[in-house]
Design a protein around this motif. Structure first.
Motif, short mmCIF file in Angstrom:
data_model
loop_
_atom_site.label_atom_id
_atom_site.label_comp_id
_atom_site.label_asym_id
_atom_site.label_seq_id
_atom_site.Cartn_x
_atom_site.Cartn_y
_atom_site.Cartn_z
N LYS A 178 0.82 -1.20 0.00
CA LYS A 178 0.00 0.00 0.00
C LYS A 178 0.86 1.26 0.00
CE LYS A 178 -1.93 1.35 3.85
NZ LYS A 178 -2.82 1.35 5.05
N TRP A 179 1.90 1.28 0.87
CA TRP A 179 2.72 2.47 0.99
C TRP A 179 3.74 2.62 -0.14
CZ3 TRP A 179 1.24 6.43 3.69
CH2 TRP A 179 0.34 6.23 4.75
N ILE A 180 4.13 1.52 -0.74
CA ILE A 180 4.97 1.60 -1.95
C ILE A 180 4.18 2.27 -3.07
CG2 ILE A 180 5.91 0.21 -3.85
CD1 ILE A 180 7.14 -1.65 -1.84
N GLU A 181 2.93 1.85 -3.22
CA GLU A 181 2.09 2.43 -4.27
C GLU A 181 1.89 3.93 -4.06
OE1 GLU A 181 -1.68 0.54 -4.64
OE2 GLU A 181 -2.38 1.87 -6.24
N GLU A 225 6.69 10.17 -8.67
CA GLU A 225 6.68 10.08 -10.12
C GLU A 225 7.00 11.41 -10.81
OE1 GLU A 225 6.63 7.46 -12.01
OE2 GLU A 225 6.67 8.68 -13.84
N PRO A 226 6.34 12.52 -10.42
CA PRO A 226 6.62 13.80 -11.11
C PRO A 226 7.94 14.46 -10.66
CG PRO A 226 4.96 14.12 -9.42
CD PRO A 226 5.22 12.66 -9.46
N LEU A 227 8.61 13.88 -9.65
CA LEU A 227 9.82 14.50 -9.10
C LEU A 227 11.08 13.69 -9.38
CD1 LEU A 227 8.27 15.29 -5.60
CD2 LEU A 227 8.54 16.92 -7.49
N LYS A 228 10.99 12.64 -10.17
CA LYS A 228 12.10 11.71 -10.35
C LYS A 228 13.38 12.36 -10.88
CE LYS A 228 9.85 7.24 -10.94
NZ LYS A 228 9.58 6.12 -11.86
N SER A 229 13.24 13.40 -11.66
CA SER A 229 14.42 14.03 -12.27
C SER A 229 15.17 14.94 -11.31
CB SER A 229 14.00 14.82 -13.51
OG SER A 229 13.07 15.84 -13.15
N LEU A 247 13.46 3.30 -2.24
CA LEU A 247 12.25 2.71 -2.81
C LEU A 247 12.59 1.45 -3.62
CD1 LEU A 247 9.24 2.76 -3.44
CD2 LEU A 247 9.70 4.38 -5.29
N GLN A 248 13.66 1.55 -4.39
CA GLN A 248 14.10 0.39 -5.16
C GLN A 248 14.52 -0.77 -4.25
OE1 GLN A 248 17.38 1.23 -7.81
NE2 GLN A 248 17.09 -0.63 -8.99
N ASP A 249 15.23 -0.43 -3.17
CA ASP A 249 15.64 -1.47 -2.21
C ASP A 249 14.43 -2.12 -1.54
OD1 ASP A 249 18.68 0.22 -1.01
OD2 ASP A 249 18.30 -1.05 -2.76
N SER A 250 13.42 -1.29 -1.24
CA SER A 250 12.21 -1.82 -0.61
C SER A 250 11.53 -2.85 -1.52
CB SER A 250 11.24 -0.68 -0.28
OG SER A 250 10.07 -1.19 0.32
N SER A 255 12.37 -4.69 3.82
CA SER A 255 11.58 -3.93 2.85
C SER A 255 10.87 -2.77 3.53
CB SER A 255 10.56 -4.86 2.17
OG SER A 255 9.71 -4.12 1.32
N PHE A 256 10.31 -3.04 4.71
CA PHE A 256 9.58 -2.01 5.45
C PHE A 256 10.54 -0.93 5.96
CE2 PHE A 256 5.70 -0.53 6.94
CZ PHE A 256 5.77 -0.12 8.25
N GLU A 257 11.72 -1.36 6.42
CA GLU A 257 12.72 -0.40 6.88
C GLU A 257 13.11 0.57 5.77
OE1 GLU A 257 15.00 -3.20 10.23
OE2 GLU A 257 15.92 -2.80 8.29
N CYS A 258 13.37 0.04 4.59
CA CYS A 258 13.75 0.89 3.44
C CYS A 258 12.63 1.85 3.08
CB CYS A 258 14.10 0.02 2.23
SG CYS A 258 15.61 -0.94 2.43
N LEU A 259 11.40 1.36 3.19
CA LEU A 259 10.24 2.18 2.87
C LEU A 259 10.12 3.34 3.86
CD1 LEU A 259 7.91 2.35 0.88
CD2 LEU A 259 6.60 0.84 2.36
N ILE A 260 10.37 3.06 5.14
CA ILE A 260 10.32 4.12 6.16
C ILE A 260 11.36 5.19 5.87
CG2 ILE A 260 10.78 4.61 8.60
CD1 ILE A 260 9.53 1.88 9.24
#
Length: 338
Positions: A277-280, A287-291, A302-305, A317-322
């Motif tokens: 849910k939180w990854i999504e 998405e609009p800030l990637k650059s 995010l990629q590691d998560s 995964s949860f740690e990386c997300l935090i």
């Protein structure tokens, strides 16, 4: 040639036309009847239909396969099997052995309790998890563990009841339920309490077929008649499945209304749902800030998560997300200024 022909769940009456043709063309016909009882099977009647004798083999003779393979090397042989012929691993092993010896094989499929249970109960077949067998000697907790795994994933569980045909011993649904309640008392994980919804299918395919659903503690006292019986423990129910259980299995509506609260939802499942849910949500945010250069570490976390989630390491995964969310919030002012 060795042809494996399924007898279906009823007996000679559930033979397919293709199966009947194979029997009529065979030089020799054998049968094994120990993997599942077929109370409606009448061998004399079957022999009359196909015009030849049927020799019944015991477990040892099937597992060794010597007589069958020797005959199949020079004759057209049929092995009759209860249900679908390739459900039991013993038959798969026998087929592989025949092929390794250069013997041609053929499989004629038929109805199976696995497909019949879904049709008789109205439970969706793709929502069943692993199945297991409740042993007559009641020495294994494996079925209880399988049930728990399935419930934690919201899946239904089909539990086969042990058969020892050579001893004329068949586990009943009542014995199976009491065994699971005993395991619950020992393990106390909430997988199979007396309040758990269960469904019994007795004599599937017969005119006297019985399908009954209720709380386990109530089903344990019901007389389901002679075997074979099968025990089903539903997982999460789609509204159509709930309606089917009410109509086809007589499950009281009040039990279905409370079924959601009786689900076992493991920590692993809850954590996975939260991560996804939180990854999504984070993906939509970034998405609009990637650059932007400030996003480098956030995207890395995010990629590691995602990487750890796919590997099944949900804690990392949860740690990386935090960390990703924390960095996003601390960088918020810079991102807004940009």
């Amino acid at each position: 040639m060795l042809a494996f022909v399924g007898l279906g769940i009823r007996g000679e009456e559930s033979l397919t036309l293709e199966g009947l043709k194979e029997l009529q063309q065979a030089d020799e016909v054998y049968a094994e009847l120990y993997t599942s009882p077929l109370p409606k099977l009448e061998l004399p009647n079957l022999e009359k239909i196909i015009g030849k004798r049927v020799k019944v083999l015991d477990r040892r003779e099937i597992e060794e396969g010597e007589e069958l393979l020797k005959a199949s090397a020079v004759k057209r042989v049929v092995l009759l099997v209860p249900g679908d012929p390739m459900i039991a691993t013993t038959h798969v092993a026998l087929r592989l052995k025949a092929i390794s010896l250069g013997i041609q094989t053929k499989v004629v499929h038929s109805s199976s309790i696995i497909s019949a249970v879904a049709g008789l109960t109205g439970l969706q077949n793709y929502k069943f998890g692993r199945s297991a067998t409740l042993p007559l000697d009641q020495t294994s907790a494996h079925p209880y563990e399988v049930l728990g795994e399935n419930l934690e994933r919201g899946l239904h569980t089909l539990l086969f009841l042990d058969v020892k045909a050579e001893e004329s011993r068949y586990m009943t649904a009542n014995e199976g339920i009491r065994y699971l309640l005993q395991l619950e008392n020992q393990r106390q994980r909430g997988y199979f309490t007396g309040k758990r919804l269960a469904v019994i299918v007795a004599r599937a395919g017969g005119d006297d077929c019985l399908v009954r659903g209720d709380r386990a503690e109530k089903l344990a006292e019901v007389d389901f008649g002679p075997p074979p019986h099968a025990l089903v423990v539903p997982g999460k129910l789609h509204f159509l499945e709930a309606e089917a259980l009410k109509t086809l299995a007589g499950v009281p509506p009040e039990i279905l209304a409370k079924q959601e609260s009786l689900q076992v939802k493991g920590l692993k499942e809850e954590l996975l749902e939260e991560i996804e849910k939180w990854i999504e949500k984070l993906e939509k945010k970034v998405e609009p800030l990637k650059s932007r250069p400030e996003m480098e570490n956030i995207l890395a976390y995010l990629q590691d998560s995602e990487h750890f989630r796919k590997r099944g390491d949900l804690v990392k995964s949860f740690e990386c997300l935090i960390w990703a969310w924390a960095l996003l919030h601390t960088s918020r002012d810079k991102l807004v200024e940009g």
